[in-house]
Write a protein that holds these residues in place. Structure first.
Motif, short mmCIF file in Angstrom:
data_model
loop_
_atom_site.label_atom_id
_atom_site.label_comp_id
_atom_site.label_asym_id
_atom_site.label_seq_id
_atom_site.Cartn_x
_atom_site.Cartn_y
_atom_site.Cartn_z
N ALA A 59 0.83 -1.20 0.00
CA ALA A 59 0.00 0.00 0.00
C ALA A 59 0.87 1.26 0.00
N ILE A 60 1.93 1.24 0.77
CA ILE A 60 2.84 2.40 0.81
C ILE A 60 3.54 2.57 -0.53
N LYS A 61 3.94 1.46 -1.16
CA LYS A 61 4.60 1.54 -2.46
C LYS A 61 3.69 2.18 -3.50
N THR A 62 2.43 1.75 -3.53
CA THR A 62 1.50 2.31 -4.51
C THR A 62 1.25 3.79 -4.25
N GLN A 63 1.18 4.17 -2.96
CA GLN A 63 0.99 5.58 -2.64
C GLN A 63 2.22 6.40 -3.06
N LEU A 64 3.41 5.86 -2.85
CA LEU A 64 4.63 6.56 -3.25
C LEU A 64 4.70 6.73 -4.76
N GLU A 65 4.36 5.67 -5.48
CA GLU A 65 4.42 5.72 -6.94
C GLU A 65 3.42 6.71 -7.51
N SER A 66 2.25 6.81 -6.88
CA SER A 66 1.23 7.73 -7.38
C SER A 66 1.44 9.15 -6.87
N GLY A 67 2.30 9.31 -5.86
CA GLY A 67 2.57 10.64 -5.33
C GLY A 67 1.58 11.09 -4.27
N ASN A 68 0.80 10.17 -3.73
CA ASN A 68 -0.23 10.50 -2.74
C ASN A 68 0.19 10.19 -1.31
N TYR A 69 1.43 9.77 -1.09
CA TYR A 69 1.87 9.39 0.25
C TYR A 69 2.16 10.65 1.06
N THR A 70 1.48 10.77 2.20
CA THR A 70 1.69 11.91 3.08
C THR A 70 2.16 11.41 4.44
N ILE A 71 2.98 12.22 5.06
CA ILE A 71 3.54 11.87 6.36
C ILE A 71 2.88 12.74 7.41
N ASP A 72 2.42 12.14 8.49
CA ASP A 72 1.79 12.87 9.59
C ASP A 72 2.85 13.13 10.66
N PRO A 73 3.37 14.36 10.73
CA PRO A 73 4.44 14.64 11.70
C PRO A 73 3.98 14.52 13.15
N LYS A 74 2.71 14.79 13.41
CA LYS A 74 2.20 14.67 14.78
C LYS A 74 2.19 13.21 15.23
N ALA A 75 1.83 12.32 14.33
CA ALA A 75 1.80 10.89 14.68
C ALA A 75 3.23 10.38 14.91
N ILE A 76 4.16 10.87 14.13
CA ILE A 76 5.56 10.47 14.31
C ILE A 76 6.08 10.97 15.65
N ALA A 77 5.79 12.23 15.97
CA ALA A 77 6.24 12.80 17.24
C ALA A 77 5.61 12.05 18.42
N LYS A 78 4.34 11.72 18.31
CA LYS A 78 3.66 10.99 19.37
C LYS A 78 4.28 9.60 19.55
N GLY A 79 4.59 8.94 18.45
CA GLY A 79 5.23 7.63 18.52
C GLY A 79 6.61 7.69 19.17
N LEU A 80 7.37 8.71 18.83
CA LEU A 80 8.70 8.87 19.43
C LEU A 80 8.60 9.14 20.94
N LEU A 81 7.66 9.97 21.32
CA LEU A 81 7.48 10.25 22.75
C LEU A 81 7.08 8.99 23.51
N ASN A 82 6.16 8.24 22.95
CA ASN A 82 5.73 6.99 23.61
C ASN A 82 6.88 6.00 23.71
N PHE A 83 7.71 5.96 22.67
CA PHE A 83 8.84 5.02 22.69
C PHE A 83 9.83 5.37 23.77
N TYR A 84 10.17 6.66 23.91
CA TYR A 84 11.18 7.05 24.89
C TYR A 84 10.64 7.18 26.31
N LYS A 85 9.34 7.27 26.46
CA LYS A 85 8.76 7.31 27.81
C LYS A 85 8.76 5.93 28.46
N LYS A 86 8.71 4.91 27.68
CA LYS A 86 8.65 3.54 28.22
C LYS A 86 9.95 3.10 28.76
#
Length: 86
Positions: A59-86
């Motif tokens: 699914a990510i490959k097809t999104q990249l090829e079509s140019g529709n892949y978007t990155i959610d910076p808030k979700a990435i930041a939340k994931g990093l915080l959860n990872f380092y809090k544990k």
């Protein structure tokens, strides 16, 4: 007074020592070894995990090829915080 090299037969103790050291180093070569735990083997063998991952990657490959892949910076930041809090 002149000193001659009487009795010198071309023996170089430093060269002999160097040759001895290289022979010892060659005999002491170490090999790398990788061991996979039984739990890791079980995880690799589970088809459900690999199928879900393959679908997600595709699914990510097809999104990249079509140019529709978007990155959610808030979700990435939340994931990093959860990872380092544990």
């Amino acid at each position: 007074m002149k000193i001659n090299n009487i009795g010198s037969m071309g023996v170089n103790p430093y060269k002999r020592n160097l040759e001895k050291n290289t022979a010892v180093q060659k005999s002491q070569t170490k090999e790398d070894k990788v061991e996979i735990s039984s739990k890791a083997i079980d995880l690799q063998a589970s088809n459900e995990m690999t199928k879900a991952r393959q679908e997600k990657v595709q699914a990510i490959k097809t999104q990249l090829e079509s140019g529709n892949y978007t990155i959610d910076p808030k979700a990435i930041a939340k994931g990093l915080l959860n990872f380092y809090k544990k």
